[in-house]
Design an enzyme around this catalytic site. Structure first.
Site, mmCIF file in Angstrom:
data_model
loop_
_atom_site.group_PDB
_atom_site.id
_atom_site.type_symbol
_atom_site.label_atom_id
_atom_site.label_comp_id
_atom_site.label_asym_id
_atom_site.label_seq_id
_atom_site.Cartn_x
_atom_site.Cartn_y
_atom_site.Cartn_z
ATOM 1 N N GLU A 61 46.459 29.833 -47.286
ATOM 2 C CA GLU A 61 46.942 29.464 -48.496
ATOM 3 C C GLU A 61 47.168 30.661 -49.444
ATOM 4 O O GLU A 61 47.927 30.797 -50.023
ATOM 5 C CB GLU A 61 45.684 28.591 -49.069
ATOM 6 N N ALA A 170 33.303 29.303 0.071
ATOM 7 C CA ALA A 170 33.090 30.469 0.835
ATOM 8 C C ALA A 170 33.039 29.804 2.520
ATOM 9 O O ALA A 170 32.576 28.861 2.404
ATOM 10 C CB ALA A 170 32.026 31.512 0.735
ATOM 11 N N GLY A 277 28.796 30.874 -9.544
ATOM 12 C CA GLY A 277 28.843 30.168 -8.250
ATOM 13 C C GLY A 277 28.168 28.684 -8.396
ATOM 14 O O GLY A 277 27.964 28.276 -9.594
ATOM 15 N N ALA A 283 23.669 23.714 -12.549
ATOM 16 C CA ALA A 283 22.862 23.704 -13.677
ATOM 17 C C ALA A 283 23.621 23.147 -15.031
ATOM 18 O O ALA A 283 23.005 22.440 -15.718
ATOM 19 C CB ALA A 283 22.454 25.065 -13.896
#
Length: 349
Positions: A61, A170, A277, A283
């Site tokens: 503005e 992996a 990882g 988690a």
């Protein structure tokens, strides 16, 4: 005019222009929202336009009003977000519009930020006509992450991982470089650049020693680097690359995803790019704190090795966590002979 008859055609056109201004390339991400403003004369003619260019710069503005020397008697201000009502690095936009003599304000999205809200009330109390909701969905999409962070009191979390077709991040011997292709790695840097925080766990730092910066296609660091965050209670050698001078780094000594996000929100962080990882990812998923998932799937099989995510505590197929796919992109190989990875973007169902 819209179905409720509250907005004219000129106002809708002005709002689309204001949204386009707000989305101007080069505006820094966070902590402020992207905002555009268009000032219309009594006949619907364009008086001025402006947009916010980042923290510490004039709000949209004020940027527009500066083009008319702060005076717009009888004008209509079309703004993508409710004018702020507080004094921070700049003055309150609601007051600036009143001082300019604006008679009507059309807003797309109301501001739910408790620090800035109240602009509509100030305008109405002064007798200004105010309407909101014009192209509100487009406005919310423009500031999707900012809106989420303000409404939820925590950053939006994007979890990114790379996996083989059989879900391995992996090989059995621990090698993981490279599960994803060069094209996927370059694409990841583009996604990193859209966030203000990159988060990994202490184990990732200890094992992989990542630099965790944003780089261009030639592997050169970009001028703006997100905050690098390491999460976990383990002490780390300050010689690890993540603690280098390339970008700011914060070590959060906690294993609690909620506590980590609370701390980051208090630091004005709105978009976390989770690259840890499988343990850290699990988690966050178990805590219900992953909002978006970006998976790079490589056309390869390992048959054994580290899974892309750890135990989620899901005992049966009926309890599976379902995601809505929002995009599937096949990445063009960055060099001859490279894999053709697929990027799948998903949201919580």
């Amino acid at each position: 005019m819209d179905t409720n008859g509250r907005f004219g055609e000129a106002e809708e056109a002005a709002m689309r222009r204001a949204l386009a201004l707000a989305a101007t390339d080069g505006v820094p991400l966070g902590p402020n929202p992207r905002v555009g403003c268009v000032l219309l004369g009594a006949a619907g003619d364009l008086l001025a336009e402006g947009y916010h260019r980042g923290a510490g710069t004039p709000h949209a503005e004020a940027d527009a009003l500066a083009q008319v020397d702060g005076r717009a008697p009888g004008a209509t201000a079309v703004v993508t977000l409710e004018p702020c009502n507080h004094t921070g690095r700049t003055g309150p936009c609601a007051r600036a519009l009143l001082d300019a003599g604006v008679r009507r304000v059309v807003i797309a999205q109301r501001d739910t930020n408790p620090v800035a809200t109240g602009g509509v009330d100030t305008l109405l109390a002064a007798g200004v006509e105010v309407e909101s909701g014009l192209l509100v969905d487009e406005a919310r999409a423009l500031n999707q992450v900012w809106t989420f962070a303000v409404e939820h009191g925590r950053p939006f979390v994007t979890w990114k991982f790379a996996t083989t077709l059989d879900g391995r991040s992996a090989a059995a011997d621990g090698t993981s470089r490279w599960v994803s292709s060069l094209a996927a790695r370059r694409d990841t840097h583009e996604l990193r650049a859209r966030c203000d925080t990159m988060l990994v766990g202490t184990n990732t730092v200890a094992v992989d020693n990542p630099l965790l910066t944003v780089r261009d296609a030639e592997d050169r660091p970009l001028p703006r680097q997100p905050l690098r965050v390491v999460m976990g209670e383990r002490s780390l050698d300050p010689a690890h690359r993540v603690f280098g001078p390339e970008a700011e780094t914060l070590h959060l000594h906690t294993r609690d995803p909620g506590a980590a996000l609370t701390e980051l929100f208090a630091r004005d962080r709105q978009h976390v790019f989770l690259e840890g990882g499988p343990t850290l990812a699990a988690a966050f998923v178990r805590a219900g704190l992953v909002d978006e998932v970006v998976a790079y799937v490589a056309p390869m099989l390992l048959g054994a090795g580290r899974p892309a995510v750890g135990d989620l505590g899901i005992p049966t197929i009926s309890k599976a966590l379902h995601l809505d796919v929002t995009d599937v992109t096949v990445l063009e190989p960055a060099k001859p002979g490279d894999d053709t990875d697929v990027r799948i973007t998903m949201r919580r169902a």
